[in-house]
Design a protein around this motif. Structure first.
Motif, short mmCIF file in Angstrom:
data_model
loop_
_atom_site.label_atom_id
_atom_site.label_comp_id
_atom_site.label_asym_id
_atom_site.label_seq_id
_atom_site.Cartn_x
_atom_site.Cartn_y
_atom_site.Cartn_z
N GLY A 35 34.35 17.63 3.30
CA GLY A 35 33.55 17.10 4.43
C GLY A 35 32.53 18.21 4.88
O GLY A 35 31.72 18.15 5.74
N SER A 36 32.31 19.33 4.13
CA SER A 36 31.26 20.42 4.47
C SER A 36 29.99 20.07 4.45
O SER A 36 29.07 20.26 4.88
CB SER A 36 31.47 21.82 3.69
OG SER A 36 31.57 21.63 2.24
N GLY A 37 29.78 19.23 3.22
CA GLY A 37 28.28 18.64 3.06
C GLY A 37 27.79 17.68 4.22
O GLY A 37 26.59 17.77 4.63
N LYS A 42 28.98 17.86 7.45
CA LYS A 42 28.95 18.58 8.14
C LYS A 42 27.11 19.65 8.20
O LYS A 42 26.78 19.49 9.05
CB LYS A 42 29.72 19.72 8.41
CG LYS A 42 31.21 19.01 8.90
CD LYS A 42 32.16 20.23 9.11
CE LYS A 42 33.59 19.51 9.42
NZ LYS A 42 34.61 20.76 9.36
N ALA A 43 27.05 19.92 7.03
CA ALA A 43 25.70 20.55 6.60
C ALA A 43 24.42 19.62 6.84
O ALA A 43 23.56 19.94 7.75
CB ALA A 43 25.86 21.21 5.42
N HIS A 44 24.66 18.47 6.63
CA HIS A 44 23.68 17.59 6.89
C HIS A 44 23.50 17.15 8.53
O HIS A 44 22.34 16.95 8.71
CB HIS A 44 24.08 16.09 6.16
CG HIS A 44 22.79 15.10 6.27
ND1 HIS A 44 21.67 15.00 5.58
CD2 HIS A 44 22.96 13.85 6.71
CE1 HIS A 44 20.95 13.86 5.96
NE2 HIS A 44 21.73 13.33 7.04
N ASN A 45 24.74 17.13 9.01
CA ASN A 45 24.58 16.89 10.49
C ASN A 45 24.03 18.01 11.29
O ASN A 45 22.92 17.75 12.09
CB ASN A 45 25.99 16.70 11.29
CG ASN A 45 25.99 16.16 12.55
OD1 ASN A 45 24.94 15.68 12.85
ND2 ASN A 45 27.09 16.50 13.24
N LEU A 46 24.26 19.48 10.72
CA LEU A 46 23.74 20.66 11.30
C LEU A 46 22.12 20.59 11.20
O LEU A 46 21.43 20.86 12.09
CB LEU A 46 24.10 21.57 10.87
CG LEU A 46 23.54 23.02 11.20
CD1 LEU A 46 23.77 23.31 12.55
CD2 LEU A 46 24.58 24.26 10.53
#
Length: 295
Positions: free
Chosen positions: A100-102, A104-108
């Motif tokens: 799920g880190s990808g 989260k990074a896109h959301n950031l």
């Protein structure tokens, strides 16, 4: 006469209250798969290819040569090998899934791209982004930095990297290299020097060649030849050998400062003795000294 009557006819005795039969040999014409059946079969026994084998026969078996077999294998009289199925191993020390880190990074990246350039607004949004996180989402932030770097959003790279370092997270050479590159592109030489001095005092013996090359490249882009010589002096003191591109930058700095003798000594010591050239469509390795004599 069926099988049950046959057994009762041969083994029944009127004075017995219980009948305990270890095994009865039956002819094959009665249709049994095995030539011997056990009527007092134990509950832990199991059948393999028509043979009744109890677990007590599996443990402690030996082969014909007298060698003991492991617990996972045993050989029956007919040569049948039993193998114990291995259970699924569980490792509680494995790190958690970061799939799920990808997301989260896109959301950031999406959140900070719509914000104004004020530092306070960006930091406030980043703090809100991590408000419900149990641990700092380091992997997601690093991926977000890579996305911002690929999009050439250097101001956002600086803001996110400085916010992360302010939280005490991501203090790695890769983060420092990304931040120095952003300072170089954005023209923030003073902030780059402050960061570089902090790195020198904090990570003296663990500074990579990549960081030295990054700082020399920054000074070369801004025509600061004396600073290049200072960084090279630190490299020489720590025993870090520059790469070919850094060697050319340092030699050019010596030449621009009018230090031709030091430039020759430097090239003699650090310049590679071999060089690759293209000859007849092929890449050939030749001696640099031979090329200089031919010229």
């Amino acid at each position: 006469m069926d099988c049950q009557n046959l057994i009762s006819h041969h083994f029944y005795h009127p004075g017995l209250s219980q009948i305990k039969i270890a095994g009865v040999a039956l002819p094959l014409r009665y249709g049994f798969r095995s030539s011997r059946i056990s009527l007092n079969r134990k509950p832990d026994a199991f059948a393999v290819q028509g043979k009744d084998i109890s677990l007590s026969h599996v443990k402690g078996n030996h082969n014909r040569d007298g060698e003991s077999l492991s617990n996972s294998q045993a050989i029956t009289k007919k040569g049948i090998v039993l193998r114990r199925k291995k259970g699924k191993e569980r490792h509680f020390w494995q790190k958690r899934d970061s799939a799920g880190s990808g997301r989260k990074a896109h959301n950031l990246v999406r959140i900070i791209s719509d914000l104004p350039h004020e530092k306070e607004a960006v930091y406030r949004a980043l703090d809100k982004w991590t408000a419900w996180e149990v641990e700092f989402p380091l992997v997601a932030v690093v991926k977000a930095l890579k996305k911002l770097k690929s999009r050439n959003q250097w101001l956002r790279v600086i803001q996110v990297a400085k916010w992360m370092l302010g939280k005490g997270q991501g203090t790695t050479m890769a983060t420092y290299d990304t931040l120095l590159l952003a300072f170089d592109v954005d023209g923030r030489v003073d902030e780059a020097e402050s960061l570089w001095n902090m790195i020198l005092h904090t990570h003296t013996r663990s500074i990579s060649k990549r960081l030295f090359s990054r700082m020399i490249s920054l000074y070369d882009h801004h025509d600061m030849q004396d600073k290049i010589i200072e960084v090279f002096a630190d490299m020489e003191e720590l025993g870090v050998r520059p790469d070919e591109d850094t060697v050319r930058r340092i030699a050019r700095a010596f030449g621009r400062l009018g230090l031709e003798e030091k430039q020759k000594l430097f090239l003699k010591r650090y310049q590679c003795k071999w060089k690759y050239i293209h000859f007849n469509g092929e890449r050939v390795k030749v001696s640099r000294h031979t090329l200089e004599e031919d010229e």
